[in-house]
Design a protein around this motif. Structure first.
Motif, PDB file in Angstrom:
ATOM      1  N   GLU A   1     -12.217  -8.191  -7.926  1.00 31.94           N
ATOM      2  CA  GLU A   1     -12.809  -8.719  -7.204  1.00 31.94           C
ATOM      3  C   GLU A   1     -14.440  -8.746  -7.063  1.00 31.94           C
ATOM      4  N   ASN A   2     -14.730  -7.686  -7.718  1.00 32.63           N
ATOM      5  CA  ASN A   2     -16.209  -7.156  -7.583  1.00 32.63           C
ATOM      6  C   ASN A   2     -17.410  -7.109  -8.872  1.00 32.63           C
TER       7      ASN A   2
ATOM      8  N   GLY B   1      -2.527   1.562  -4.603  1.00 34.65           N
ATOM      9  CA  GLY B   1      -3.701   1.929  -3.819  1.00 34.65           C
ATOM     10  C   GLY B   1      -3.445   3.528  -2.888  1.00 34.65           C
TER      11      GLY B   1
ATOM     12  N   PRO C   1      -7.364  -3.326  -8.171  1.00 36.21           N
ATOM     13  CA  PRO C   1      -7.513  -4.725  -8.322  1.00 36.21           C
ATOM     14  C   PRO C   1      -8.798  -5.274  -7.495  1.00 36.21           C
ATOM     15  N   ASP C   2      -9.672  -4.316  -6.891  1.00 34.82           N
ATOM     16  CA  ASP C   2     -10.957  -4.190  -6.458  1.00 34.82           C
ATOM     17  C   ASP C   2     -12.132  -4.671  -7.571  1.00 34.82           C
ATOM     18  N   SER C   3     -11.505  -4.340  -8.656  1.00 33.76           N
ATOM     19  CA  SER C   3     -12.418  -4.211  -9.566  1.00 33.76           C
ATOM     20  C   SER C   3     -12.759  -6.024  -9.867  1.00 33.76           C
TER      21      SER C   3
ATOM     22  N   LYS D   1       0.892  -1.276  -0.061  1.00 35.00           N
ATOM     23  CA  LYS D   1      -0.314   0.250   0.173  1.00 35.00           C
ATOM     24  C   LYS D   1       0.885   1.196  -0.238  1.00 35.00           C
TER      25      LYS D   1
END
Ligand code: THU
Length: 134
Positions: free
Chosen positions: A130-131, A98, A126-128, A70
């Motif tokens: 995961e979602n 991040g 990265p969150d894209s 991070k």
């Protein structure tokens, strides 16, 4: 985070090590990790032009190799240009770790501080992954 002017001075120091015989564009970057550690990088060019490494990418990779996952801030300096904003590829590299804040020089002696989403809006990260359904 340490004083922004100190970080910028460190970025300028890193830029002094740039290997940029082709573009003569000397860039340095400082990465501030979430644990307070600070990493630097400069651009490193290559006779095969496409193999050049940007200062930001260099600093981010160095941080990642030291275990950082991070990054709070990236500060960028260029010794021989006015404004110096990170390229698209480096913005994407920042997204992965991040980055919250990006500081750039404006070429007239001041620094500009941006929230990351200002310089890479509607981004993929990265969150894209995961979602979204696999
Ligand atoms: N460069 C960086 O290192 N960072 C930037 O933000 C912009 C461009 C480098 C890549 C290349 O070595 C030279 O500057 C000219 O594009």
């Amino acid at each position: 985070m340490s004083d922004i002017n100190e970080l910028y001075a460190k970025a300028r120091q890193a830029a002094a090590s740039a290997y940029a015989p082709y573009s003569k564009f000397h860039v340095g970057a400082v990465v501030v990790a979430d644990d307070g550690r600070v990493f630097t990088g400069c651009n490193v060019e290559n006779a095969a032009y496409g193999s050049a490494i940007c200062a930001e990418g260099n600093a981010i990779s160095t941080a990642a190799a030291a275990g950082v996952r991070k990054i709070d801030a990236v500060v960028i300096a260029c010794l021989n240009a006015g404004e110096c904003y990170p390229c698209g590829n480096c913005r994407q590299l920042m997204r992965e770790f991040g980055v919250d804040t990006v500081v750039v020089q404006d070429g007239v002696g001041s620094l500009r501080t941006h929230r990351f989403a200002e310089i890479l809006p509607h981004s993929f990260g990265p969150d894209s992954l995961e979602n979204n359904p696999k």
